[in-house]
Design an enzyme around this catalytic site. Structure first.
Site, PDB file in Angstrom:
ATOM      1  N   LYS A  22      59.775  53.349  47.215  1.00 49.48           N
ATOM      2  CA  LYS A  22      59.219  54.363  48.123  1.00 49.48           C
ATOM      3  C   LYS A  22      58.705  53.700  49.389  1.00 49.48           C
ATOM      4  O   LYS A  22      59.030  54.135  50.505  1.00 49.48           O
ATOM      5  CB  LYS A  22      58.071  55.106  47.450  1.00 49.48           C
ATOM      6  CG  LYS A  22      57.185  55.904  48.416  1.00 49.48           C
ATOM      7  CD  LYS A  22      56.035  56.619  47.745  1.00 49.48           C
ATOM      8  CE  LYS A  22      54.769  55.866  47.708  1.00 49.48           C
ATOM      9  NZ  LYS A  22      54.011  55.814  48.955  1.00 49.48           N
ATOM     10  N   ASN A  23      57.910  52.622  49.234  1.00 49.82           N
ATOM     11  CA  ASN A  23      57.247  52.049  50.401  1.00 49.82           C
ATOM     12  C   ASN A  23      58.177  51.242  51.294  1.00 49.82           C
ATOM     13  O   ASN A  23      57.778  50.826  52.376  1.00 49.82           O
ATOM     14  CB  ASN A  23      56.033  51.230  49.957  1.00 49.82           C
ATOM     15  CG  ASN A  23      54.942  52.149  49.415  1.00 49.82           C
ATOM     16  OD1 ASN A  23      54.990  53.362  49.600  1.00 49.82           O
ATOM     17  ND2 ASN A  23      53.982  51.579  48.716  1.00 49.82           N
ATOM     18  N   CYS A 117      47.824  59.915  50.347  1.00 51.59           N
ATOM     19  CA  CYS A 117      46.719  59.841  49.381  1.00 51.59           C
ATOM     20  C   CYS A 117      45.413  59.554  50.122  1.00 51.59           C
ATOM     21  O   CYS A 117      45.363  58.708  51.009  1.00 51.59           O
ATOM     22  CB  CYS A 117      46.950  58.707  48.389  1.00 51.59           C
ATOM     23  SG  CYS A 117      48.392  58.968  47.370  1.00 51.59           S
ATOM     24  N   ARG A 122      41.370  55.504  56.307  1.00 56.57           N
ATOM     25  CA  ARG A 122      42.674  54.841  56.485  1.00 56.57           C
ATOM     26  C   ARG A 122      42.949  54.721  57.988  1.00 56.57           C
ATOM     27  O   ARG A 122      43.705  55.466  58.562  1.00 56.57           O
ATOM     28  CB  ARG A 122      43.779  55.605  55.747  1.00 56.57           C
ATOM     29  CG  ARG A 122      43.555  55.607  54.239  1.00 56.57           C
ATOM     30  CD  ARG A 122      44.715  56.166  53.452  1.00 56.57           C
ATOM     31  NE  ARG A 122      45.834  55.223  53.348  1.00 56.57           N
ATOM     32  CZ  ARG A 122      46.905  55.471  52.556  1.00 56.57           C
ATOM     33  NH1 ARG A 122      46.994  56.601  51.898  1.00 56.57           N
ATOM     34  NH2 ARG A 122      47.891  54.594  52.483  1.00 56.57           N
ATOM     35  N   ASP A 329      48.319  49.181  44.269  1.00 57.35           N
ATOM     36  CA  ASP A 329      49.049  50.372  43.791  1.00 57.35           C
ATOM     37  C   ASP A 329      49.307  50.338  42.296  1.00 57.35           C
ATOM     38  O   ASP A 329      49.826  51.296  41.736  1.00 57.35           O
ATOM     39  CB  ASP A 329      50.380  50.518  44.542  1.00 57.35           C
ATOM     40  CG  ASP A 329      50.159  50.778  46.009  1.00 57.35           C
ATOM     41  OD1 ASP A 329      51.119  50.632  46.783  1.00 57.35           O
ATOM     42  OD2 ASP A 329      49.022  51.097  46.392  1.00 57.35           O
ATOM     43  N   ARG A 421      55.600  62.495  44.727  1.00 57.11           N
ATOM     44  CA  ARG A 421      55.758  61.829  46.035  1.00 57.11           C
ATOM     45  C   ARG A 421      56.360  60.438  45.854  1.00 57.11           C
ATOM     46  O   ARG A 421      57.023  59.915  46.738  1.00 57.11           O
ATOM     47  CB  ARG A 421      54.397  61.696  46.730  1.00 57.11           C
ATOM     48  CG  ARG A 421      53.872  62.939  47.375  1.00 57.11           C
ATOM     49  CD  ARG A 421      52.673  62.640  48.251  1.00 57.11           C
ATOM     50  NE  ARG A 421      52.956  61.487  49.091  1.00 57.11           N
ATOM     51  CZ  ARG A 421      52.123  60.445  49.225  1.00 57.11           C
ATOM     52  NH1 ARG A 421      50.988  60.415  48.557  1.00 57.11           N
ATOM     53  NH2 ARG A 421      52.437  59.434  50.007  1.00 57.11           N
TER      54      ARG A 421
HETATM   55  C1  EPZ Z   1      50.619  50.793  52.301  1.00 64.01           C
HETATM   56  O1  EPZ Z   1      49.606  51.610  52.869  1.00 64.01           O
HETATM   57  C2  EPZ Z   1      51.161  51.582  51.137  1.00 64.01           C
HETATM   58  N1  EPZ Z   1      51.729  52.832  51.618  1.00 64.01           N
HETATM   59  C3  EPZ Z   1      50.049  51.876  50.136  1.00 64.01           C
HETATM   60  O2  EPZ Z   1      50.680  52.464  49.008  1.00 64.01           O
HETATM   61  C4  EPZ Z   1      49.411  50.564  49.684  1.00 64.01           C
HETATM   62  O3  EPZ Z   1      48.303  50.867  48.867  1.00 64.01           O
HETATM   63  C5  EPZ Z   1      48.985  49.737  50.884  1.00 64.01           C
HETATM   64  O4  EPZ Z   1      50.077  49.562  51.805  1.00 64.01           O
HETATM   65  C6  EPZ Z   1      48.495  48.339  50.470  1.00 64.01           C
HETATM   66  O5  EPZ Z   1      49.544  47.674  49.795  1.00 64.01           O
HETATM   67  C7  EPZ Z   1      52.954  52.788  52.196  1.00 64.01           C
HETATM   68  O6  EPZ Z   1      53.559  51.738  52.319  1.00 64.01           O
HETATM   69  C8  EPZ Z   1      53.512  54.112  52.656  1.00 64.01           C
HETATM   70  P1  EPZ Z   1      47.481  48.840  54.710  1.00 64.01           P
HETATM   71  P2  EPZ Z   1      49.007  51.217  54.325  1.00 64.01           P
HETATM   72  O7  EPZ Z   1      47.645  49.096  56.154  1.00 64.01           O
HETATM   73  O8  EPZ Z   1      50.048  50.575  55.145  1.00 64.01           O
HETATM   74  C9  EPZ Z   1      43.052  48.454  56.390  1.00 64.01           C
HETATM   75  C10 EPZ Z   1      51.071  54.011  47.327  1.00 64.01           C
HETATM   76  O9  EPZ Z   1      50.393  54.257  46.328  1.00 64.01           O
HETATM   77  N2  EPZ Z   1      43.651  48.822  57.678  1.00 64.01           N
HETATM   78  O10 EPZ Z   1      48.136  47.654  54.096  1.00 64.01           O
HETATM   79  O11 EPZ Z   1      48.310  52.415  54.854  1.00 64.01           O
HETATM   80  C11 EPZ Z   1      43.070  49.615  55.400  1.00 64.01           C
HETATM   81  O12 EPZ Z   1      41.933  50.426  55.581  1.00 64.01           O
HETATM   82  C12 EPZ Z   1      50.391  53.829  48.653  1.00 64.01           C
HETATM   83  O13 EPZ Z   1      52.326  53.834  47.340  1.00 64.01           O
HETATM   84  C13 EPZ Z   1      42.857  48.752  58.829  1.00 64.01           C
HETATM   85  O14 EPZ Z   1      41.675  48.406  58.770  1.00 64.01           O
HETATM   86  O15 EPZ Z   1      47.930  50.141  53.893  1.00 64.01           O
HETATM   87  C14 EPZ Z   1      43.075  48.907  54.072  1.00 64.01           C
HETATM   88  O16 EPZ Z   1      41.755  48.550  53.720  1.00 64.01           O
HETATM   89  C15 EPZ Z   1      48.899  54.124  48.591  1.00 64.01           C
HETATM   90  N3  EPZ Z   1      43.414  49.075  60.023  1.00 64.01           N
HETATM   91  C16 EPZ Z   1      43.863  47.620  54.339  1.00 64.01           C
HETATM   92  O17 EPZ Z   1      43.885  47.470  55.754  1.00 64.01           O
HETATM   93  C17 EPZ Z   1      44.731  49.457  60.130  1.00 64.01           C
HETATM   94  O18 EPZ Z   1      45.194  49.721  61.268  1.00 64.01           O
HETATM   95  C18 EPZ Z   1      45.301  47.658  53.857  1.00 64.01           C
HETATM   96  O19 EPZ Z   1      45.910  48.801  54.393  1.00 64.01           O
HETATM   97  C19 EPZ Z   1      45.511  49.515  58.965  1.00 64.01           C
HETATM   98  C20 EPZ Z   1      44.953  49.189  57.754  1.00 64.01           C
END
Ligand code: EPZ
Length: 442
Positions: A22-23, A117, A122, A329, A421
Site C-alpha cells: 500500500k505505502n 488514520c 501529522r 505499522d 484501506r
Molecule cells: C507513512 O506515513 C506511512 N503512510 C505510515 O503508515 C507510517 O506509519 C509512517 O510513514 C511511518 O513509517 C504512508 O506511507 C501512506 P512520516 P507518513 O512522515 O509519511 C513526523 C499505515 O498504517 N513528521 O514518516 O505520514 C510525523 O509527525 C500508515 O500504513 C513531521 O514532523 O509518516 C511522525 O512523527 C499509518 N513533519 C514522523 O515524522 C513532516 O513534515 C514520521 O512521519 C512529516 C512527518
C-alpha cells in the site's frame, strides 16, 4: 456498513499470499504523472486507497485501463489539471504525493490537507521544506468545506516558475517528505541531494520505479539520496524498444508481518508467500524473542511461521523506529502477541503520539494492558475471549482481527472500512488458511 464475524480458536495453517505494498503504490501511482510515456503497473493491491489514487489520476485527465486483476495501464500524456479534488484528497493520507508529482510535472499543484488514520498530529512541514528548497512557493489556505459544508478545509497550493536542484536536509526522518522530495526533484535541473532520508522498502520501490523509467536516483534505502535531474522520463526510449514498460509493485512488508503475527497468535503453521524476507528481519527477531519459530526459506520469497500447540510465549520489549527498526505499522499487531505472552512486555512508540486506540478494544477481549507516557505495559494472559469491538484505524483494525482469530468464542468487528484501506481481500486470504471469518452486511 458491514462487519466481520470471527469464530476464534482455530490454528491457521497452509499457504497465504501477500499483495503489493500500500505505502509504495500510493506514491508510485502519483509518480506516473512524471512520465512522458504510458506504463503498466502490476501487483497493485485491491484496496480503497488505490481506488482513491486512480480516481484522482482520472480527475486530472489520466487514461487508466484495468488490464486484469492488479494490472493497470496508465497514461498521463493528456493530463492538464493540477488541482486534486477536495473530497478525494481528504480520504487518505497519501494524497499529498500528488503535490510533489504535480509540482515535478508542471510547476504547480493544489490539494486539500490529507486525511488518513488519525495518529496524532501529522504535520507536513518537512514536505514544504523540500518543495521550497527546490524553488517552489507554497500557500496554506483555508476555505469552507465544499464536501459537507461544515467547517473549514486546509489546503496547500504550490507554484514554481522553475525547479532547480538543491541540497535538502530533512529535520525529521519522514517517509512522506522523503517521497515528496524525490517526486519533485526528479526533473529539477541539476543534482539534488537529500539528507536524513527515511529508508523504508517503499522508498526504494519508488526510486526503482522512477529509475526504471529513466530517472537518475541513487542512495535510496540509505540516509542520503542523490538525484540527477532529467528532462524526460521515457522509459522505453532508453533501450530503443517501443512496447509499454511494466513495473511490479514491491510486496507489502506490513501485510506480511500481519499474517506472521496471526499465524503465531493462533499457534498455527503458515507459509507466507510473495515476500522479501530481509524486509521482515526486525519483525521476525521480536517474534523469535517471544518463542515463535520464524524461518525464511532461503532463496525463496517465503517466510514460514510455526508454533507448536501448547507453546508458551514469553514477553519482550518493542520500540518502534524507522526502517530497518521495528515498524510502527506493526505495533498494534505485535501487541496482540505480547498480550498472549507470559510476563511483562513494554511497547515504546517513537513515531506517532497516538497509536494506542486499539488498547481499549483488546482490553474488552481480556488483554491486560496499561498505557504509559510514551507507550504501553502489557502483562500476558493465558488467552483472550471474543467480544464486540471496532477497528479504530487501519492497523488497530488488523490487531483486533488477529485477536479475534486467537480468542475463544465469537468476535464481531465494526468500522471495517479502515481495514480495507490497507488489506486486500483479507477475509478470503484468512479463510484460505483455515480462519472462520465472515463479512456480514448490517
Ligand atoms: C507513512 O506515513 C506511512 N503512510 C505510515 O503508515 C507510517 O506509519 C509512517 O510513514 C511511518 O513509517 C504512508 O506511507 C501512506 P512520516 P507518513 O512522515 O509519511 C513526523 C499505515 O498504517 N513528521 O514518516 O505520514 C510525523 O509527525 C500508515 O500504513 C513531521 O514532523 O509518516 C511522525 O512523527 C499509518 N513533519 C514522523 O515524522 C513532516 O513534515 C514520521 O512521519 C512529516 C512527518
Amino acid at each position: 456498513m458491514d462487519k466481520l464475524v470471527i469464530q476464534g480458536g482455530h490454528p491457521l495453517s497452509g499457504d497465504i499470499y501477500v499483495s503489493g505494498a500500500k505505502n509504495s503504490v500510493v506514491a508510485i501511482l502519483p509518480a506516473t504523472l512524471l512520465l512522458d510515456v504510458p506504463v503498466i503497473l502490476e501487483n497493485v493491491p485491491d484496496i480503497s486507497d488505490v481506488k482513491i489514487c486512480l480516481s484522482i489520476l482520472e480527475s486530472l485527465g489520466a487514461e487508466i485501463d484495468k488490464l486484469s486483476e492488479g494490472v493497470y495501464r496508465i497514461s498521463c500524456l493528456y493530463v492538464r489539471e493540477h488541482e486534486v479534488p477536495e473530497e478525494l484528497a481528504q480520504k487518505m493520507r497519501a494524497s499529498y504525493y500528488f503535490l510533489g508529482a504535480l509540482l515535478g510535472r508542471c510547476g504547480k499543484a493544489k490539494a486539500a490537507m490529507p486525511g488518513g488514520c488519525y495518529l496524532g498530529e501529522r504535520p507536513i512541514d518537512q514536505h514544504l521544506l523540500a518543495f521550497e528548497a527546490l524553488g517552489a512557493d507554497f500557500h496554506l489556505i483555508e476555505y469552507k468545506n465544499e464536501t459537507d459544508g461544515e467547517g473549514y478545509v486546509g489546503a496547500v497550493e504550490l507554484s514554481a516558475d522553475h525547479l532547480y536542484a538543491n541540497h535538502i536536509s530533512l529535520n525529521v526522518v519522514s517517509v512522506g517528505a522523503t517521497m515528496n522530495a524525490i517526486l519533485s526533484a526528479v526533473k529539477a535541473d541539476g543534482t539534488t541531494t537529500i539528507e536524513n532520508c527515511a529508508r523504508e522498502p517503499h522508498i526504494v520501490d519508488l526510486a526503482n520505479f522512477l529509475n526504471y523509467m529513466g530517472a537518475h536516483i541513487s542512495g535510496a534505502g540509505t540516509h542520503k539520496i542523490t538525484i540527477e535531474g532529467v528532462r524526460e522520463l521515457r522509459g522505453n526510449a532508453m533501450d530503443g524498444s517501443v512496447e509499454v514498460k511494466t513495473y511490479s509493485i514491491v510486496p507489502d512488508q506490513i501485510e506480511a508481518g500481519t499474517f506472521m503475527i496471526a499465524a503465531a497468535a493462533t499457534r498455527g503453521d503458515v507459509y507466507i508467500h510473495g515476500v522479501i524476507p530481509h524486509h521482515l528481519r526486525d519483525i521476525a527477531d521480536r517474534m523469535e524473542e517471544c518463542g515463535v519459530m520464524v524461518e525464511a526459506i532461503e532463496n525463496e520469497d517465503i517466510v514460514h511461521v510455526c508454533v507448536n500447540k501448547g507453546t508458551m510465549f514469553h514477553g519482550t520489549n518493542v520500540k518502534t523506529e524507522p526502517y530497518p527498526g521495528f515498524p510502527t505499522d506493526m505495533q498494534p499487531q505485535m501487541a496482540v502477541l505480547l498480550a498472549l505472552s507470559e510476563g511483562q512486555s513494554n511497547i515504546t512508540e517513537s513515531v506517532w503520539e497516538d497509536r494506542f486506540k486499539y488498547v481499549g478494544e483488546l482490553k474488552r477481549m481480556g488483554a491486560n494492558i496499561d498505557l504509559t507516557r510514551d507507550g504501553a505495559i502489557i502483562w500476558g494472559v493465558p488467552g483472550l475471549h471474543g467480544a464486540n469491538v471496532r477497528a479504530c484505524d487501519l492497523r488497530a483494525g488488523a490487531a483486533v482481527v488477529i485477536a479475534g482469530l486467537a480468542a475463544e468464542g465469537t468476535t464481531e468487528i465494526t468500522d471495517i472500512h479502515h481495514i480495507e484501506r490497507g488489506y486486500s481481500h483479507i477475509v478470503e486470504k484468512l479463510r484460505s488458511i483455515g480462519a472462520d471469518i465472515r463479512r456480514i452486511s448490517m
